[in-house]
Write a protein that holds these residues in place. Structure first.
Motif: not given
Length: 456
Positions: A241-246
């Motif tokens: 879920x949160x890797x794409x925020x990078x």
């Protein structure tokens, strides 16, 4: 076997931060946030669209109070109603980079703190830590929101989603006395939840709109309860879920949001509202006030032009017919100010909405996006207003930030007076003094004592 150790640096920063000491000046800012939200919750419970629902709803037995009422229930149902009430009057605090963060954290978990006999400082510190996390996640989520809306237009239209679940979940877990292991699983479960509505009916003003935040808080408290019973969250979700925020934020920016925890305290930049309406209406209202068009009547106005950032232009609907719709209508807020020179809770009730002179003026208010304000947003929520009278006189006002922003804050007297007005609206004048005293002691008195003063 689900990994028990953090799977990403940002996740490690989160858990390390939860043991960080809250400095006194930060706790003071958190105390103002808690008091702000509790006062807003009491006033919201008295809103006509909530009173019958709150009284008629069948509630489970429990020891958590529904603020502003004489009802008690289990903490999860209390979270549903209290958080709905907290956002109803559009007077609760917020953060430029993170929306109305405090509402779900404070109103969502207050029932848990009451039921577990938590002391004021423990509750305030838990709210502060949750606030620091939620503002950061909300900042990142808003960066992704535009892409999500392009792909699935209805998905994140009402942004009461993941961060409004995380905040009450984490605060509730602390108030329940969870172990470090149980808190980690609470966070992982909450961060993999997103309670959203398929459409945000702010312009229509459907009362159900505000319950989306309540459902989020209810889910958060349930996540904490289940983690205490042994439920484990998903470590893989922290990656997926949160890797794409990078890739969406600037290089390394997502991780930096969390390695700055305990050094940069975003709660100290919270804003407190002087007016009970959507904050997107506030800079235009302040600009109109600064234009010094005193004495102008609605029928004297030929037109009002508002220049602001693009999100603010969304508040352009005219002739609102419901409490919530009026609070999200810049034309109505400005027209009401022209008519009365004030904006109060009563100005959004049915009788006020029947004022034809005000409603007619809403149709002569025009909103325009201007690039300079868009470039400054969301750090600054500015606007310029130009009012032209029928006699040709022009009145111009401009605001860089709305009143109540941390760069133009309400002083302690103004904030206390505002809270007293909210408490009087919800509890009556005889109970307001006791309630104000309770809010003054919110960081030291037992939560149960504070809640008793805020309930009928």
């Amino acid at each position: 076997m689900i990994p028990q150790t953090p799977v990403r640096d940002w996740e490690r920063h989160v858990y390390d931060f939860l043991n960080t000491e809250v400095p006194p000046h930060v706790r003071a800012a958190g105390t103002r946030v808690v008091a702000d939200v509790l006062a807003a919750t009491v006033a919201g419970a008295a809103a006509p669209q909530n009173t019958a629902v709150f009284q008629e709803m069948t509630l489970a037995d429990g020891s958590a109070s529904v603020l502003g009422t004489d009802r008690r229930t289990d903490p999860a149902q209390a979270a549903l109603l209290n958080t709905t009430a907290a956002i109803t009057q559009e007077i609760e605090e917020g953060h430029n980079r993170g929306g109305h963060v405090g509402a779900s954290i404070v109103a969502g978990a207050i029932g848990v703190a009451e039921a577990h006999d938590v002391d004021g400082q423990t509750f305030v510190d838990a709210c502060v830590r949750s606030y620091e996390l939620c503002t950061r996640f909300e900042y990142a989520i808003f960066a992704m929101k535009a892409r999500l809306n392009d792909a699935v237009p209805w998905l994140i239209r009402d942004p009461h989603s993941t961060w409004t679940t995380l905040g009450p979940a984490l605060t509730a877990a602390v108030c329940m006395g969870h172990s470090d292991d149980e808190i980690r699983e609470t966070v992982r479960t909450a961060l993999n939840l997103a309670v959203v509505s398929m459409h945000d009916p702010f312009a229509e003003g459907a009362p159900s709109r505000n319950f989306t935040a309540g459902f989020s808080a209810q889910a958060g408290v349930s996540a904490a309860t289940l983690a205490g019973a042994g439920l484990r969250g998903s470590a893989a979700a922290m990656e997926a879920v949160y890797d794409p925020f990078e890739s969406i934020l600037e290089d390394g920016a997502f991780d930096h949001l969390f390695d700055s925890l305990g050094e940069e305290w975003w709660v100290t930049e919270a804003y407190h509202k002087p007016y009970p309406s959507c904050r997107y209406t506030h800079a235009p209202l302040d600009a109109l006030r600064d234009a010094e068009a005193d004495g102008i009547e609605p029928d004297d106005v030929e037109r009002i032009d508002v220049y602001t950032y693009r999100n603010g232009v969304d508040m352009s609907h005219t002739r609102p017919t419901t409490l919530t719709a009026a609070k999200f209508s810049t034309p109505y807020v400005l027209a009401r100010w022209v008519a009365d020179g004030a904006i109060s809770l009563d100005h959004f009730l049915a009788d006020a909405l029947e004022d034809e002179a005000v409603q007619a003026l809403t149709e002569r208010v025009h909103l325009h996006a201007e690039e300079s304000y868009e470039e400054a947003f969301p750090d600054k929520w500015g606007a310029r207003v130009e009012l032209v009278a029928h006699d040709g006189t022009r009145y111009v006002g401009e605001r860089d930030v709305p009143r109540g922003d941390y760069r133009d804050p309400l002083d302690e007297t103004e904030l206390t007076d505002r809270n007293r007005t909210l408490l009087t609206y919800g509890l009556g004048s005889e109970s307001a003094d006791e309630a104000i005293e309770a809010l003054d002691a919110v960081d030291s008195a037992p939560v149960s004592v504070v809640v008793t003063a805020l309930s009928e």
